[in-house]
Design a protein around this motif. Structure first.
Motif, PDB file in Angstrom:
ATOM      1  N   ALA A  52      60.516  58.339 -21.601  1.00 17.93           N
ATOM      2  CA  ALA A  52      60.727  57.922 -20.293  1.00 17.93           C
ATOM      3  C   ALA A  52      61.389  56.923 -20.567  1.00 17.93           C
ATOM      4  CB  ALA A  52      59.781  57.468 -19.271  1.00 17.93           C
ATOM      5  N   ALA A  53      61.110  55.985 -21.546  1.00 18.42           N
ATOM      6  CA  ALA A  53      60.723  54.851 -21.959  1.00 18.42           C
ATOM      7  C   ALA A  53      62.650  54.932 -22.982  1.00 18.42           C
ATOM      8  CB  ALA A  53      59.914  54.448 -22.921  1.00 18.42           C
ATOM      9  N   ARG A  54      63.239  55.481 -23.490  1.00 13.43           N
ATOM     10  CA  ARG A  54      63.637  55.919 -24.662  1.00 13.43           C
ATOM     11  C   ARG A  54      65.310  55.444 -23.334  1.00 13.43           C
ATOM     12  NH1 ARG A  54      62.245  60.094 -28.926  1.00 13.43           N
ATOM     13  NH2 ARG A  54      62.051  58.154 -30.433  1.00 13.43           N
ATOM     14  N   GLN A  55      65.141  56.687 -21.786  1.00  9.89           N
ATOM     15  CA  GLN A  55      66.157  56.810 -21.082  1.00  9.89           C
ATOM     16  C   GLN A  55      66.170  55.498 -20.560  1.00  9.89           C
ATOM     17  OE1 GLN A  55      64.805  60.225 -18.707  1.00  9.89           O
ATOM     18  NE2 GLN A  55      65.341  61.230 -21.207  1.00  9.89           N
ATOM     19  N   SER A  56      65.496  54.766 -20.167  1.00  5.94           N
ATOM     20  CA  SER A  56      65.073  53.330 -19.517  1.00  5.94           C
ATOM     21  C   SER A  56      66.374  52.209 -19.664  1.00  5.94           C
ATOM     22  CB  SER A  56      64.340  52.668 -18.950  1.00  5.94           C
ATOM     23  OG  SER A  56      63.206  51.567 -20.500  1.00  5.94           O
ATOM     24  N   GLY A  57      67.687  52.240 -20.115  1.00  3.58           N
ATOM     25  CA  GLY A  57      68.538  51.780 -20.639  1.00  3.58           C
ATOM     26  C   GLY A  57      69.258  51.012 -19.555  1.00  3.58           C
ATOM     27  N   GLY A  58      70.427  50.113 -20.219  1.00  3.42           N
ATOM     28  CA  GLY A  58      70.657  48.945 -19.309  1.00  3.42           C
ATOM     29  C   GLY A  58      69.703  47.314 -18.926  1.00  3.42           C
ATOM     30  N   ARG A  59      68.825  47.225 -19.750  1.00  4.90           N
ATOM     31  CA  ARG A  59      67.966  46.334 -19.797  1.00  4.90           C
ATOM     32  C   ARG A  59      68.801  45.815 -20.659  1.00  4.90           C
ATOM     33  NH1 ARG A  59      61.679  47.411 -19.986  1.00  4.90           N
ATOM     34  NH2 ARG A  59      61.355  49.845 -18.490  1.00  4.90           N
ATOM     35  N   ARG A  60      68.530  44.119 -20.507  1.00  9.21           N
ATOM     36  CA  ARG A  60      68.750  42.404 -21.012  1.00  9.21           C
ATOM     37  C   ARG A  60      67.819  41.724 -21.638  1.00  9.21           C
ATOM     38  NH1 ARG A  60      74.228  41.906 -20.256  1.00  9.21           N
ATOM     39  NH2 ARG A  60      73.744  39.288 -21.032  1.00  9.21           N
ATOM     40  N   GLY A  61      68.327  41.344 -22.977  1.00  9.58           N
ATOM     41  CA  GLY A  61      67.026  39.931 -23.331  1.00  9.58           C
ATOM     42  C   GLY A  61      65.774  40.509 -23.270  1.00  9.58           C
ATOM     43  N   THR A  62      64.638  39.929 -22.882  1.00  8.08           N
ATOM     44  CA  THR A  62      63.130  40.134 -22.950  1.00  8.08           C
ATOM     45  C   THR A  62      62.968  41.485 -22.841  1.00  8.08           C
ATOM     46  OG1 THR A  62      62.740  37.773 -21.971  1.00  8.08           O
ATOM     47  CG2 THR A  62      60.708  39.428 -22.674  1.00  8.08           C
ATOM     48  N   GLY A  63      63.725  42.338 -21.291  1.00  8.29           N
ATOM     49  CA  GLY A  63      63.131  43.330 -21.157  1.00  8.29           C
ATOM     50  C   GLY A  63      63.602  44.703 -22.591  1.00  8.29           C
ATOM     51  N   ALA A  64      64.518  44.148 -22.885  1.00  3.94           N
ATOM     52  CA  ALA A  64      65.287  45.208 -23.742  1.00  3.94           C
ATOM     53  C   ALA A  64      64.032  45.596 -25.132  1.00  3.94           C
ATOM     54  CB  ALA A  64      66.370  44.985 -24.459  1.00  3.94           C
ATOM     55  N   LEU A  65      64.154  44.056 -25.474  1.00  7.00           N
ATOM     56  CA  LEU A  65      62.075  43.795 -26.392  1.00  7.00           C
ATOM     57  C   LEU A  65      61.036  44.664 -25.742  1.00  7.00           C
ATOM     58  CD1 LEU A  65      62.194  42.543 -28.766  1.00  7.00           C
ATOM     59  CD2 LEU A  65      61.851  40.643 -27.731  1.00  7.00           C
ATOM     60  N   GLU A  66      60.775  44.398 -24.437  1.00  7.20           N
ATOM     61  CA  GLU A  66      59.469  44.891 -24.035  1.00  7.20           C
ATOM     62  C   GLU A  66      60.221  46.910 -24.399  1.00  7.20           C
ATOM     63  OE1 GLU A  66      58.977  42.992 -20.721  1.00  7.20           O
ATOM     64  OE2 GLU A  66      58.259  41.000 -21.484  1.00  7.20           O
ATOM     65  N   ARG A  67      60.780  47.478 -24.137  1.00  7.72           N
ATOM     66  CA  ARG A  67      60.947  48.120 -24.000  1.00  7.72           C
ATOM     67  C   ARG A  67      60.799  48.790 -25.871  1.00  7.72           C
ATOM     68  NH1 ARG A  67      67.070  48.983 -23.288  1.00  7.72           N
ATOM     69  NH2 ARG A  67      66.854  48.793 -25.527  1.00  7.72           N
ATOM     70  N   ASP A  68      62.030  48.643 -26.389  1.00  3.23           N
ATOM     71  CA  ASP A  68      62.135  48.439 -27.592  1.00  3.23           C
ATOM     72  C   ASP A  68      60.613  48.385 -28.370  1.00  3.23           C
ATOM     73  OD1 ASP A  68      65.055  49.111 -27.500  1.00  3.23           O
ATOM     74  OD2 ASP A  68      65.060  46.764 -28.608  1.00  3.23           O
ATOM     75  N   GLN A  69      59.531  47.746 -28.253  1.00  7.62           N
ATOM     76  CA  GLN A  69      58.290  47.227 -28.641  1.00  7.62           C
ATOM     77  C   GLN A  69      57.650  48.720 -27.600  1.00  7.62           C
ATOM     78  OE1 GLN A  69      57.036  43.509 -27.834  1.00  7.62           O
ATOM     79  NE2 GLN A  69      58.252  42.670 -29.373  1.00  7.62           N
ATOM     80  N   GLU A  70      57.939  48.906 -27.161  1.00 11.11           N
ATOM     81  CA  GLU A  70      57.009  50.064 -26.053  1.00 11.11           C
ATOM     82  C   GLU A  70      57.495  51.508 -27.239  1.00 11.11           C
ATOM     83  OE1 GLU A  70      54.187  51.938 -23.804  1.00 11.11           O
ATOM     84  OE2 GLU A  70      54.749  50.284 -24.015  1.00 11.11           O
ATOM     85  N   VAL A  71      58.982  51.552 -27.423  1.00  8.66           N
ATOM     86  CA  VAL A  71      59.583  52.593 -28.036  1.00  8.66           C
ATOM     87  C   VAL A  71      58.964  53.147 -29.715  1.00  8.66           C
ATOM     88  CG1 VAL A  71      61.520  53.783 -28.927  1.00  8.66           C
ATOM     89  CG2 VAL A  71      61.136  53.262 -27.371  1.00  8.66           C
ATOM     90  N   GLN A  72      58.752  51.008 -29.962  1.00 10.49           N
ATOM     91  CA  GLN A  72      57.776  51.684 -31.649  1.00 10.49           C
ATOM     92  C   GLN A  72      56.700  52.096 -31.625  1.00 10.49           C
ATOM     93  OE1 GLN A  72      58.956  47.785 -33.300  1.00 10.49           O
ATOM     94  NE2 GLN A  72      60.813  48.364 -32.998  1.00 10.49           N
ATOM     95  N   ARG A  73      55.432  51.339 -30.553  1.00  9.18           N
ATOM     96  CA  ARG A  73      54.572  51.684 -29.822  1.00  9.18           C
ATOM     97  C   ARG A  73      54.264  53.443 -29.957  1.00  9.18           C
ATOM     98  NH1 ARG A  73      50.456  52.143 -27.020  1.00  9.18           N
ATOM     99  NH2 ARG A  73      52.280  52.233 -25.077  1.00  9.18           N
TER     100      ARG A  73
END
Length: 712
Positions: A52-73
């Motif tokens: 779900a986190a990987r498919q939540s594309g379209g985010r920018r800025g802080t949202g994209a950073l938070e998504r990447d951190q969640e994917v890494q965790r």
């Protein structure tokens, strides 16, 4: 993959048949079955969240950073659980007042109903598992540790702390799990020893991160084990050190060491620690050699020479003392010396020189805008000033972009410049630092290059950012024209197309935010752990202080293993380089090196350093140290390889020997921090005299966990 536990999680040899009694292991069997089921459901749940986190594309800025951190965790947790299966479990505790045992794991784990199956080893609840002793049982009645082999238990040990501990399904053993683990064969990479952390080591691992903690200990005392496990513990337990706060940097002595310990932190469920050598902190570090001139090396090893970087940079931040006319199409604006001084003072303190130039330009433009009284629109005036060739040329002359290598090379090739920036140097010292090829960098130059890089910032990144900004600005103008054409074609001005009138959306379409590359080793870090810290020069310490403004350090080392001597106390040395709030912990038990080897190694170091902190070995290998001729090297190796299916050997001090998959060939310096089943030390008398030679011999001899051969 999770091993099947429907039959048994235990795979005990026939010699340990008594330990297979259901009265002793049935509680464990039920627990492992529940853990296996919880692992399956946890893997499925994390996999779904990860998808779900990987498919939540379209985010920018802080949202994209938070998504990447969640994917890494999520990826790190999934990798840990999949890697270990039920052998996530390290052992169990029977606690006074508790009906059921408490099981300790590499990570915490609960079942679907929320029942805690494993407590994380870093949690407060798990502390007694590591720290309890017979003098201070910390509420434990008994403690059990497991030995895992291919996902099943091949042995286990119980320690009983109270008189009624035997009534709780405990079986005593003559040899503790910890001592038994020391006799196992070494591998190319260090294994974590989480299940067998000793109480003295655990107390250091869990110590506060505030200030500077020194961990002093001789060979085999587990300094590196403590340092690595402390990194994982602090990131788990101390919210001030989280990755979003700066994280942890782990500094090792050399690349073979980093390769050796690379798997430990991931095995503990922690993949976010940055690991490097001092060379890695500077781009030029990979190809440098040590300085050949002792006098030059001594000068460059002091912290004072690094202090020349600040005045060397300030030399290029002096505002012009004369004004200039800035001509626009309909106005002439005067930029006075006072205006220049005001603009040069605009950057915030601590802003790198090259990055600060943009702020200076902004201030100059603002000053000139305030003076403009013509008829052009403000936006056009702004654009004209930002691209004014004469103004930019004057700024470039007064505040140039500077490369760190250029700055340091100038100091080493222009005596007057070095005298101006380092007035404390004597004339002969200034001259000895000059050289024909100022860019022939050595290891001792890295602190200067690093200080210059930190103070200046990367000019290439600045130029790249300026180019990206120019492209983005052109793209914004182009998109604005496209939007205007679309709006002009919209007859009624209604519908979704009218949203294009918004300036924010126009900017979003143009995506004008240029990305800037980030150096993951530049810092700042919330905590730095330094292993083999006794080798660092004062100048090298400055490289680490630049990356840790909070001065939160774990300093690990052994004064007796300092190749160039260490006559001060740890507190004296660290206070001198700029650290404070210093506390010390000592490790005095040698868990690794057999007593037979230490009996020969101790006189070697005491001959040069009578007060050396030589630890006491607690085990014997039963193998005498081999003394022989260099010609016996290959036969000793062949005999050992043929009789040992596992394990790693090392030849130290024979550069002509070419190693193999199971036999390394290293210098004494590159062997520091490593351990091997068999060590062959070749011609130790040729390692040199004085402290350096004695330390090299001592280090080489104490790398062995089983057998040592000294060939002359």
């Amino acid at each position: 993959m999770t091993p099947a536990v429907s039959s048994s999680a235990f795979d005990l040899p026939d010699t340990l048949a008594a330990k297979a009694d259901p009265a002793l292991i049935s509680t464990d069997e039920a627990q492992f079955s529940a853990i296996a089921e919880a692992i399956d459901s946890t893997v499925a749940e994390i996999s779904q969240r990860l998808d779900a986190a990987r498919q939540s594309g379209g985010r920018r800025g802080t949202g994209a950073l938070e998504r990447d951190q969640e994917v890494q965790r999520l990826t790190a947790r999934l990798r840990t659980i999949r890697r270990y299966g039920i052998d996530l479990c390290l052992g169990r505790m029977v606690i006074d007042g508790h009906r059921d045992p408490v099981y300790v794991g590499r990570v915490g784990l609960s079942d679907r109903e929320g029942r805690r199956l494993l407590v994380d080893w870093r949690s407060v609840a798990a502390e007694p598992f590591f720290a309890a002793t017979h003098a201070n049982p910390m509420g434990l009645r008994s403690r059990r540790r497991y030995r895992w082999s291919v996902g099943r238990i091949s042995d286990y040990w119980d320690e009983v702390f109270t008189a009624d501990g035997l009534d709780n399904g405990a079986t005593l053993d003559d040899q503790s799990a910890f001592i038994a683990s020391l006799a196992t064969s070494r591998s190319p990479q260090m294994r974590d020893v989480l299940a067998t952390i000793a109480s003295d080591q655990d107390a250091i691992i869990r110590a506060s991160s505030r200030g500077t903690l020194v961990v002093d200990g001789g060979p085999g005392t587990g300094k590196t084990v403590v340092a690595l496990h402390r990194a994982a513990y602090l990131l788990y337990s101390d919210p001030r050190l989280g990755h979003e706060r700066g994280g942890v940097l782990f500094v090792g002595p050399h690349e073979p060491y980093l390769a050796y310990v690379a798997d430990v932190l991931p095995s503990l469920g922690e993949e976010g620690v940055q690991m490097s050598t001092l060379r890695d902190l500077v781009p030029q570090g990979a190809d440098v050699s040590q300085e050949s001139d002792p006098e030059v090396a001594a000068l460059k090893s002091t912290a004072t020479l690094v202090q020349a970087i600040e005045p060397a940079v300030r030399f290029y931040e002096e505002p012009p003392t004369t004004g200039m006319e800035v001509e626009l199409s309909d106005a002439e604006l005067w930029l006075s010396a006072t205006d220049w001084a005001e603009a040069f003072a605009a950057p915030d303190p601590g802003t790198p020189h090259n990055l600060a130039r943009e702020r200076v330009l902004q201030e100059l433009v603002d000053i000139l805008l305030d003076k403009y009284d013509g008829k052009m629109a403000p936006a056009h005036v702004l654009t004209a000033l930002e691209h004014h060739e004469e103004l930019l040329a004057a700024l470039h002359q007064a505040w140039p972009l500077i490369g760190p290598t250029d700055l340091v090379a100038d100091l080493y090739s222009v005596p007057a410049y070095l005298r101006k920036c380092a007035p404390w140097l004597r004339r002969e010292q200034v001259l000895v630092l000059q050289r024909t090829d100022p860019r022939a960098w050595t290891l001792e130059d890295l602190p200067m290059l690093d200080a210059a890089r930190q103070r200046l910032g990367d000019p290439h990144a600045v130029r790249g950012q300026e180019r990206k900004r120019a492209v983005a600005e052109a793209e914004r103008e182009r998109m604005s024209e496209v939007v205007d054409d679309i709006l002009a074609a919209d007859d009624d001005g209604e519908g979704a197309v009218t949203m294009l009138r918004g300036a924010d959306l126009r900017d979003a379409l143009a995506d004008p935010d240029p990305a800037v590359a980030h150096d993951p080793l530049a810092g700042p870090f919330a905590h730095i752990i330094v292993d083999e810290a006794q080798e660092l020069t004062d100048a090298q310490w400055q490289m680490l202080l630049l990356r840790n403004p909070s001065r939160s350090f774990t300093v690990v080392g052994d004064r007796a293993q300092a190749r160039h001597g260490f006559t001060e106390s740890w507190s004296e040395r660290l206070e001198r380089v700029g650290l404070d709030r210093i506390s010390e912990a000592s490790l005095s038990i040698n868990y690794r090196t057999p007593s037979e080897i230490m009996a020969e190694a101790e006189p070697v170091i005491r001959a040069a350093l009578p007060d050396a902190n030589v630890p006491t070995s607690i085990r014997s290998s039963g193998l005498a140290v081999i003394h022989g001729d260099v010609s016996e090297r290959d036969s000793i190796l062949q005999d050992w390889l043929s009789s040992h299916a596992d394990g790693i050997a090392c030849v130290i001090g024979d550069p002509a020997y070419v190693g193999s998959s199971r036999v390394r060939s290293l210098t004494p310096e590159l062997a520091k921090g490593l351990e091997f089943d068999l060590v062959i030390v070749v011609r130790p008398d040729e390692f040199g005299g004085g402290i350096e030679g004695a330390v090299d011999r001592y280090v080489a001899m104490t790398r062995a966990t089983g057998q040592l051969a000294i060939l002359t």
